[in-house]
Design an enzyme around this catalytic site. Structure first.
Site, PDB file in Angstrom:
ATOM      1  N   SER A 150     -52.055  45.406 -40.861  1.00 57.28           N
ATOM      2  CA  SER A 150     -52.513  45.543 -42.237  1.00 57.28           C
ATOM      3  C   SER A 150     -51.395  45.669 -43.248  1.00 57.28           C
ATOM      4  CB  SER A 150     -53.447  46.755 -42.351  1.00 57.28           C
ATOM      5  OG  SER A 150     -52.773  47.945 -41.976  1.00 57.28           O
ATOM      6  N   HIS A 178     -58.402  42.800 -39.996  1.00 52.50           N
ATOM      7  CA  HIS A 178     -57.671  42.016 -40.988  1.00 52.50           C
ATOM      8  C   HIS A 178     -57.527  40.552 -40.585  1.00 52.50           C
ATOM      9  CE1 HIS A 178     -56.504  46.203 -41.829  1.00 52.50           C
ATOM     10  NE2 HIS A 178     -56.526  45.791 -43.076  1.00 52.50           N
ATOM     11  N   LYS A 209     -64.539  43.615 -45.329  1.00 53.58           N
ATOM     12  CA  LYS A 209     -63.473  42.788 -45.891  1.00 53.58           C
ATOM     13  C   LYS A 209     -64.016  41.386 -46.114  1.00 53.58           C
ATOM     14  CE  LYS A 209     -59.783  45.623 -43.932  1.00 53.58           C
ATOM     15  NZ  LYS A 209     -59.802  46.539 -45.070  1.00 53.58           N
TER      16      LYS A 209
END
Length: 275
Positions: A150, A178, A209
């Site tokens: 990240s 991610h 996300k």
């Protein structure tokens, strides 16, 4: 800096907002049957079976299918997913072999267990192999890594990590929070990116996300899902997702699969910023 720009812009350039705001929400407005009783809680008791709802089951099945895993279980957040997994599965007889730059949720989750912790140098497969030798005698050995890290945005060398783990009978855990929506076919993540389906025992990810909503999941075997359903405290003692969130997540996954031009645009934007 180039790696950071590559991945941070890759994640931020419209993946979540494009899917959620411009695709999922309008669809839900057109199909209100997908989001009934928008604020209704789905868990009505702390016992495992009444806690489950059909809409959760459908989303879990779709997450598992998307990742090409056998099964999945939902959590209120990816942070909770990691905490619930480690403390449930691992004891003082086991060993966690973890990258030094793994996400804070992994660090805290490892601290919740009594398992032995061995930390290998960042993305260093040779050091990982040595730590696996040092963990000899542990009942279970779990190699833990982010798929995409990240802070720096670099990609874990998963093929080498998996080879090192398999050589000593260790299982591999990948946190793909991610990487989902960015790497792999239709944004399936780092495991798909490297073609390692069937060789990574556990994938953890987020729905907050690229999917653009909220929540987290653990994907693995059906046996893993069952033990987490029965014993993982963050699952048992947390409120489930509102139906509208579940519906939005399901629609976002459909968009990721059926509208590949969004994923292609993400990479076009990334290349533009790097040039």
């Amino acid at each position: 800096c180039a790696h950071w720009l590559h991945w941070r812009t890759g994640i931020d350039l419209g993946a979540a907002r494009e899917v959620m705001q411009h695709r999922a929400f309008p669809v839900l407005r057109r199909r209100p049957q997908h989001a009934p009783h928008l604020g209704a809680p789905m868990r009505v008791a702390t016992s495992p079976q009444p806690a489950r709802a059909r809409r959760d089951d459908r989303l879990e099945a779709e997450v598992a299918s998307f990742l090409r895993m056998e099964d999945a279980i939902l959590y209120s957040s990816c942070f909770d997913a990691n905490g619930g997994l480690f403390e449930t599965l691992l004891t003082e007889e086991d060993a966690i072999i973890t990258d030094e730059l793994n996400h804070a949720s992994i660090i805290d989750a490892a601290r919740l267990t009594k398992a032995r912790r061995l930390i290998y140098r960042h993305n260093d497969v040779a050091d990982l192999a040595q730590k696996l030798v040092d963990a000899k005698g542990a009942r279970r050995k779990l190699v833990v890594t982010d798929g995409v890290f990240s802070m720096d945005g670099d990609i874990a060398p998963l093929p080498g990590i998996v080879d090192a783990a398999e050589a000593v009978g260790a299982a591999v855990f990948v946190d793909d929070a991610h990487a989902s929506g960015v790497l792999g076919s239709a944004g399936r993540g780092s495991v798909d990116h490297f073609g390692l389906h069937g060789r990574v025992a556990i994938q953890v990810g987020t729905l907050s996300k690229a999917v653009g909503a909220l929540g987290g999941y653990v994907a693995g075997s059906t046996a893993l899902r069952e033990i987490l359903t029965q014993r993982a405290r963050p699952f048992l003692f947390s409120t489930s997702h509102p139906p509208a969130v579940v519906a939005a997540c399901r629609e976002a996954i459909r968009v990721m699969v059926d509208e590949p031009e969004l994923h292609e645009r993400l990479w076009a934007n990334t290349r533009r910023f790097k040039s």
